[in-house]
Design a protein around this motif. Structure first.
Motif, PDB file in Angstrom:
ATOM      1  N   LYS A 104      -5.705 -15.553   5.845  1.00 32.46           N
ATOM      2  CA  LYS A 104      -5.170 -14.107   5.878  1.00 32.46           C
ATOM      3  C   LYS A 104      -6.625 -12.941   5.260  1.00 32.46           C
ATOM      4  CE  LYS A 104      -0.352 -14.747   5.533  1.00 32.46           C
ATOM      5  NZ  LYS A 104       0.481 -14.827   4.321  1.00 32.46           N
ATOM      6  N   LYS A 128       0.252  -4.123  17.121  1.00 33.77           N
ATOM      7  CA  LYS A 128       0.911  -5.099  16.032  1.00 33.77           C
ATOM      8  C   LYS A 128      -0.160  -5.807  15.006  1.00 33.77           C
ATOM      9  CE  LYS A 128       4.511  -6.377  18.788  1.00 33.77           C
ATOM     10  NZ  LYS A 128       5.262  -7.328  19.494  1.00 33.77           N
ATOM     11  N   ALA A 131      -1.580  -3.084  12.648  1.00 33.71           N
ATOM     12  CA  ALA A 131      -0.646  -2.993  11.504  1.00 33.71           C
ATOM     13  C   ALA A 131      -0.692  -4.076  10.514  1.00 33.71           C
ATOM     14  CB  ALA A 131       0.626  -2.918  12.211  1.00 33.71           C
ATOM     15  N   GLN A 132      -0.976  -5.289  11.042  1.00 30.13           N
ATOM     16  CA  GLN A 132      -0.898  -6.649  10.047  1.00 30.13           C
ATOM     17  C   GLN A 132      -2.122  -6.520   9.332  1.00 30.13           C
ATOM     18  OE1 GLN A 132      -0.228  -9.640  12.814  1.00 30.13           O
ATOM     19  NE2 GLN A 132       1.846  -9.544  13.010  1.00 30.13           N
ATOM     20  N   ILE A 134      -4.176  -3.954   8.484  1.00 25.34           N
ATOM     21  CA  ILE A 134      -4.260  -2.782   7.549  1.00 25.34           C
ATOM     22  C   ILE A 134      -3.394  -3.190   6.577  1.00 25.34           C
ATOM     23  CG2 ILE A 134      -3.836  -0.329   7.421  1.00 25.34           C
ATOM     24  CD1 ILE A 134      -5.061   0.002  10.060  1.00 25.34           C
ATOM     25  N   GLN A 135      -2.187  -3.839   6.691  1.00 19.65           N
ATOM     26  CA  GLN A 135      -1.269  -4.079   5.549  1.00 19.65           C
ATOM     27  C   GLN A 135      -1.745  -5.026   4.570  1.00 19.65           C
ATOM     28  OE1 GLN A 135       2.536  -5.434   7.044  1.00 19.65           O
ATOM     29  NE2 GLN A 135       3.602  -5.196   5.159  1.00 19.65           N
ATOM     30  N   LEU A 136      -2.379  -6.019   5.068  1.00 24.73           N
ATOM     31  CA  LEU A 136      -3.190  -6.860   4.203  1.00 24.73           C
ATOM     32  C   LEU A 136      -4.257  -6.324   3.630  1.00 24.73           C
ATOM     33  CD1 LEU A 136      -2.448 -10.145   6.370  1.00 24.73           C
ATOM     34  CD2 LEU A 136      -1.418  -9.879   4.398  1.00 24.73           C
ATOM     35  N   HIS A 137      -5.057  -5.565   4.385  1.00 25.02           N
ATOM     36  CA  HIS A 137      -6.409  -5.251   3.786  1.00 25.02           C
ATOM     37  C   HIS A 137      -6.558  -3.695   3.859  1.00 25.02           C
ATOM     38  CE1 HIS A 137      -7.961  -9.154   4.157  1.00 25.02           C
ATOM     39  NE2 HIS A 137      -7.289  -9.401   5.229  1.00 25.02           N
ATOM     40  N   PRO A 138      -5.580  -2.798   3.036  1.00 21.37           N
ATOM     41  CA  PRO A 138      -5.711  -1.519   3.051  1.00 21.37           C
ATOM     42  C   PRO A 138      -6.889  -0.631   2.579  1.00 21.37           C
ATOM     43  CG  PRO A 138      -4.414  -2.250   1.095  1.00 21.37           C
ATOM     44  CD  PRO A 138      -4.655  -3.399   2.075  1.00 21.37           C
ATOM     45  N   TRP A 144      -9.213   0.425   9.354  1.00 19.69           N
ATOM     46  CA  TRP A 144      -8.747   2.007   9.646  1.00 19.69           C
ATOM     47  C   TRP A 144      -9.540   2.673  10.663  1.00 19.69           C
ATOM     48  CZ3 TRP A 144      -3.970   3.071   7.566  1.00 19.69           C
ATOM     49  CH2 TRP A 144      -3.594   2.913   6.473  1.00 19.69           C
ATOM     50  N   ARG A 167      -3.684   8.517   6.238  1.00 24.08           N
ATOM     51  CA  ARG A 167      -3.041   7.398   5.277  1.00 24.08           C
ATOM     52  C   ARG A 167      -4.210   6.511   4.630  1.00 24.08           C
ATOM     53  NH1 ARG A 167       1.596   5.013   9.438  1.00 24.08           N
ATOM     54  NH2 ARG A 167       2.942   6.554   9.200  1.00 24.08           N
TER      55      ARG A 167
END
Length: 702
Positions: A104, A128, A131-132, A134-138, A144, A167
């Motif tokens: 991941k 999707k 989204a996954q 960015i959620q793991l690597h903000p 982004w 965001r």
């Protein structure tokens, strides 16, 4: 593990059957595909999974899918979609998902996954994935930016792109790239709208409308069909009839559909005014300027960050999304916050010239304003500003093609250097700029030009003796003079340079070229040149090791000097001299892999079939392996030599030895097979060959 693999293999049966029925793959090919997939599936089920196994599997499936598409495209009869048409991409996505379950944190895999989804046009899946990821690597700005670019470029959704970048900036307030990309997004959005309005003829000035009307009146009416003039009363009656017809149509539609259609509200003057560029805050660039102001609040002390905004704004040609006031506001903030920074003052001075392209009408006027601003900025006497002034003028000189402008820039550059000299303003960079400009622009003869440039360089080197670029320039200019003048000055300069600049690879290369030429021209004896080489090796051996990137040249110098020495000895004494030298050097120092490989190459050039050469080569390869026991290329080079010379028994011993030393036996076995098939290319082992053209250049100069 076996049950899972068997389950995956059984799921492939309908796909394989379909491929065989369509005639895309033969039965033999399908058997091979299944065996290969089974091999990869077992590799993925190892106790400790390897990323390389997943990537190899993905690469195999991508190549297989590309082959399937090519074969299917040739079959005109196949038009109906079936399971084999979507099973390949689905499997690739499935492998990517399994890979990212285990890895991941690997951004490179996420980026490959995103690129594949883009390539296959899977928009819903791509959303999707973003989204996954960015959620793991903000904190990863690249994800982004890619997501926002996809929303804007592919989906034309400016709102979603803005939300993503907003965001991102909430979570990463000090990431410069995000602020720049948000600023760019707003400008691209404005530029796209302005370009569309130009095509539609919206926001035309009164002068443009009047010009178009005059052009229409000037059209030759003799060859045109003239329409009858319509009076105001007739137009009012026509509009009235038209409205009645619309009402009838609306009532008919209402009776047919049972409901009244929604009519568009008329465009009022207030709404029309709101769409005009000068009255619309978005089109005026106010949103982009809000991004800029917020960005410099978060990152107030970075000049490069501010300059990045200007570079983005100036990259747009026509239409320009930011008006002059907004761009001036950016320049003013830079001028105010970075008054003491020469680069910032130079950037502000270039304001007038950056507003135009070279071929635009206002460029000439902008040049005059910019030159004046630079002279004012240089009054403080700061050398860095004079350097930037000269660099900018030289760049503009090369950028323009107009002869009068070239002459203007040329005189301005000459004036910069003469004024700096009169005011006693000097720096290493300013001297180098002056010399480069003189050599590239002067129309003097080679000898006169060299003497003039050397006069400046002698003064510069005396002032900055530790400047390697100045010393190198001095050496190269001396090499263009007659041989007598070179011999009179170069030995002394090289003697000082080898002590003061021992970490310069270019300096040592120039020195070795000088030694070779001096021996050929009989200015130095063989013993003197050999002693000079040995002294050079002694000096570089005492240098600290190259443990950082900044000191990477040191390792290159150490490797190259020894090999250059051996090549020269081989030219002068032959292989006997080479053996004498390398045996002596091995006793006095600890040579590296490159040294041994250079010796091996010279032994091979002599004769690889002679018993003495064979013995020497085997000894040198053995020492090379000891120097770097895990280097696979050394083993492969040795094995290639043994196979070419028919020493099969020795090759088997070396292969067994390699199998005990290398980290990955499977990968090495694959490379060994490639070597036997002639598909392996032997590397250079860090050996840098001396450019023999350098010697020729010196001969021509003399």
């Amino acid at each position: 593990m076996a049950d899972t693999v068997q389950f995956y293999m059984e799921e492939m049966i309908p796909e394989m059957r379909d491929l065989e029925q369509k005639g895309i793959f033969t039965k033999k090919e399908i058997t091979s595909i299944l065996k290969q997939r089974q091999k990869y599936e077992y590799a993925l089920k190892r106790r400790i999974a390897k990323k390389a196994d997943f990537l190899r599997y993905i690469e195999y499936e991508m190549n297989l899918e590309a082959l399937r598409k090519k074969r299917r495209a040739r079959m005109v009869s196949l038009t109906k979609q079936s399971i084999s048409d979507y099973a390949g991409p689905r499997r690739i996505y499935f492998i990517f998902k399994r890979c990212l379950t285990k890895f991941k944190g690997d951004i490179s895999i996420w980026l490959q996954y995103i690129n594949y989804a883009k390539k296959t046009g899977a928009s819903r899946t791509l959303g999707k994935i973003f989204a996954q990821a960015i959620q793991l690597h903000p904190a990863n700005e690249k994800l982004w930016i890619l997501a926002a670019a996809w929303e804007w470029e592919e989906n034309a959704n400016i709102v979603a792109a803005r939300v993503l970048l907003q965001r991102a900036l909430r979570l990463n307030t000090t990431t410069e790239a995000l602020w720049h990309e948000y600023f760019r997004l707003e400008l691209v959005y404005i530029a796209k709208i302005l370009a569309r309005r130009q095509v539609l003829g919206i926001d035309k000035s009164e002068a443009e409308i009047e010009k178009e009307l005059l052009q229409e009146k000037a059209v030759d009416s003799d060859n045109m069909i003239l329409l009858p003039t319509v009076t105001g009363e007739e137009l009012a009656a026509f509009n009235k009839d038209n409205e009645s017809a619309k009402e009838d149509t609306t009532s008919d539609k209402k009776s047919k559909k049972g409901k009244k259609e929604k009519t568009r509200a008329p465009l009022t003057e207030e709404k029309a005014e709101a769409y005009q560029q000068e009255k619309n805050p978005v089109l005026r660039g106010e949103v982009a300027m809000v991004v800029y102001r917020n960005g410099i609040k978060e990152i107030p002390s970075s000049f490069d960050f501010r300059k990045g905004f200007l570079d983005i704004a100036n990259s747009f040609i026509k239409p320009k999304p930011l008006n002059g006031e907004s761009i001036q506001a950016i320049y003013d903030s830079i001028d105010q916050d970075f008054k003491d920074l020469p680069e910032a003052r130079a950037l502000v001075a270039r304001r007038a010239i950056d507003a135009y392209n070279v071929d635009e009408e206002g460029y000439v006027k902008g040049v005059a304003v910019t030159v004046k601003e630079f002279w004012n900025a240089c009054e403080g006497g700061e050398p860095k500003l004079w350097e930037i002034f000269a660099e900018n003028m030289v760049a503009e000189y090369h950028r323009t093609q107009e002869e009068n402008l070239k002459l203007y820039f040329s005189k301005t550059i000459d004036k910069i250097f003469s004024s700096a000299s009169k005011k006693n303003i000097h720096s290493e960079a300013l001297y180098l700029l002056q010399i480069n400009w003189l050599l590239s622009s002067s129309k003097l003869s080679v000898e006169s030009l060299s003497n003039k440039a050397l006069g400046i360089l002698d003064k510069a080197v005396a002032q900055y003796p530790l400047s390697t670029p100045l010393v190198l320039q001095q050496i190269r200019l001396l090499q263009t003079l007659p041989r007598a003048e070179q011999i009179a000055r170069l030995p002394e300069i090289f003697a000082r340079a080898t002590k003061e600049h021992p970490e310069s690879f270019e300096m040592w290369r120039e020195y070795v070229a000088f030694l070779r030429t001096a021996y050929r021209e009989e200015d130095m004896t063989k013993e003197q040149v050999e002693e000079a080489f040995l002294e050079a090796i002694r000096i570089t051996t005492t240098l600290l090791p190259d443990v950082t990137e900044e000191r990477a040249e040191i390792g290159l110098i150490k490797q190259s000097l020894s090999s250059w020495f051996l090549v020269w000895i081989n030219e002068v004494e032959g292989i006997e001299g080479v053996r004498r030298v390398y045996q002596s050097l091995m006793k006095k120092s600890l040579p590296d892999l490159a040294f041994f490989m250079a010796c091996i190459n010279l032994e091979k050039k002599n004769s690889a079939d002679e018993p003495e050469s064979r013995k020497a080569i085997a000894t040198l390869y053995d020492k090379a392996i000891h120097a770097d026991a895990k280097n696979e290329d050394t083993y492969l080079s040795f094995l290639k030599h043994l196979n070419e010379t028919g020493q099969i028994e020795e090759a088997n011993k070396v292969l067994w030895r390699a199998s005990k030393a290398v980290s990955d036996n499977d990968a090495f076995a694959q490379r060994h097979s490639e070597m036997l098939e002639g598909r392996w290319t032997e590397p250079s082992f860090g050996i840098i060959e001396l450019d023999m053209d350098m010697d020729m250049d010196v001969d021509m100069a003399s």
